[in-house]
Enzyme design. Structure first.
Site, PDB file in Angstrom:
ATOM      1  CD  GLU A 169       9.646 -11.059   4.149  1.00 24.01           C
ATOM      2  OE1 GLU A 169       8.896 -10.696   3.224  1.00 24.01           O
ATOM      3  OE2 GLU A 169      10.855 -10.769   4.177  1.00 24.01           O
ATOM      4  CE  LYS A 211       9.395  -7.393   5.067  1.00 17.42           C
ATOM      5  NZ  LYS A 211      10.538  -6.985   4.232  1.00 17.42           N
ATOM      6  N   GLY A 254       3.813  -6.879   0.358  1.00 15.75           N
ATOM      7  CA  GLY A 254       3.289  -7.862  -0.577  1.00 15.75           C
ATOM      8  C   GLY A 254       2.889  -7.217  -1.889  1.00 15.75           C
TER       9      GLY A 254
END
Length: 332
Positions: A169, A211, A254
């Protein structure tokens, strides 16, 4: 014989990683990130009926993975019984990067090999490590990008050694007033560096999950592009940087609202799904949990309604994976 046995073990481990990665995104499902230290909240969400219809894996926090119901049933058993693969967040957080004001480096590599082995024995089958890249005046620096890319790659190699699928990520943060184009440039540079380091560390790309962030303008940017423009820019960036060997890209949410995250994922799948070498999926936290949390508010009387809201968001995102999400679904 020892070398032949070792090679055979390596091949078996590789195939198990590939199979696990594929299972995580079969049947148009996605991941639920529950990796905050909130076992009370997670207890309610883990026991949500029908969650496994849309969620294939749940990312837990160290405290949560060790929790159990009042009757002694471990959280992991509840997940597995629901058809959900358990995962675990293994980084220890983003800390200030020395000599680089405004930039972070994610820590947690010390002792990681032993922790991963323990989590595998407990029943986890994938893990997650988050790096954060801020956009601002004169940042991100090359040294920040490279340091985080190296840490992600070392983590991923250790995961695969332990039999866990690494969820890699690298998050380019939405905070700020930067434009969509600035985010595109930074995202592409970050992803290029990440895959250079993954290859240096001999990470099996077929046995990992990426990710990333969607390519988006900063939250305070005066121009907020449409879902079509976000989809175009995001897809171009991914095509340029992500090898076809990667089985799935599971976007983080986010700072997006639940509805926007679903709509943008839907647009990408609706327009480009037949052209993609990888599955385009979701690994959302707030964009799935926030509506449920707002309903729950820590009160037992609200648990059922909160669970229904959680399943609703999961279903919206499964529809977005198919390119079938519509705003009308929010009214049902």
């Amino acid at each position: 014989m020892r070398n032949a046995f070792g090679l055979e073990q390596h091949k078996m481990n590789a195939q198990q990683l590939i199979d696990s990665a594929r299972r995580l995104f079969a049947a148009d499902k996605g991941l639920l990130a529950m990796d905050e230290s909130n076992p009370t909240c997670n207890k309610r969400f883990v026991t949500t009926p029908s969650l496994g219809e849309c969620i294939s894996g749940a990312i837990l926090y160290d405290e949560t993975i060790r929790q159990q119901k009042k009757d002694g049933t471990p959280f992991l058993k509840i997940l597995v019984d629901a058809g959900i693969i358990p995962g675990i967040k293994v980084d220890t957080g983003a800390k200030d990067l020395a000599a680089h004001p405004g930039e972070k480096i994610t820590e947690g590599l010390d002792g990681l090999r032993e922790r991963l082995q323990e989590y595998f024995q407990m029943g986890a089958r994938f893990a997650k490590w988050r790096a954060v890249i801020a956009i601002g005046e004169d940042i991100p620096s090359r040294s920040c990008i490279e340091a985080n890319a190296q840490a992600l790659a070392r983590y991923a190699a250790l995961c695969q050694e332990a039999g866990l699928v690494p969820v890699v990520e690298p998050e380019v943060l939405m905070n700020g007033n930067h434009t969509l184009e600035v985010c595109r440039k930074v995202t592409e540079e970050v992803l290029r560096n990440v895959f250079i380091q993954l290859n240096c560390q001999r990470v099996l790309l077929e046995g990992m999950i990426l990710k990333p962030n969607m390519v988006l303008p900063g939250l305070t940017c005066s121009t907020q592009e449409s879902a079509d423009e976000v989809a175009d820019t995001t897809m171009k960036s991914l095509w340029r940087t992500v090898p076809a060997a990667v089985p799935a890209i599971a976007f983080l949410s986010g700072g997006q609202s639940a509805e926007l995250a679903s709509a943008r994922l839907n647009t990408m799948n609706h327009r480009f799904k037949t052209q993609l070498p990888w599955a385009l999926a979701f690994s959302f936290a707030r964009a799935i949990q926030q509506p449920a949390l707002e309903i729950w508010r820590g009160q037992e009387i609200n648990v059922k309604a909160a669970q229904q809201a959680l399943v609703h968001r999961a279903r919206c995102n499964r529809a977005a994976r198919r390119g079938e999400y519509t705003a009308a679904m929010e009214k049902t």
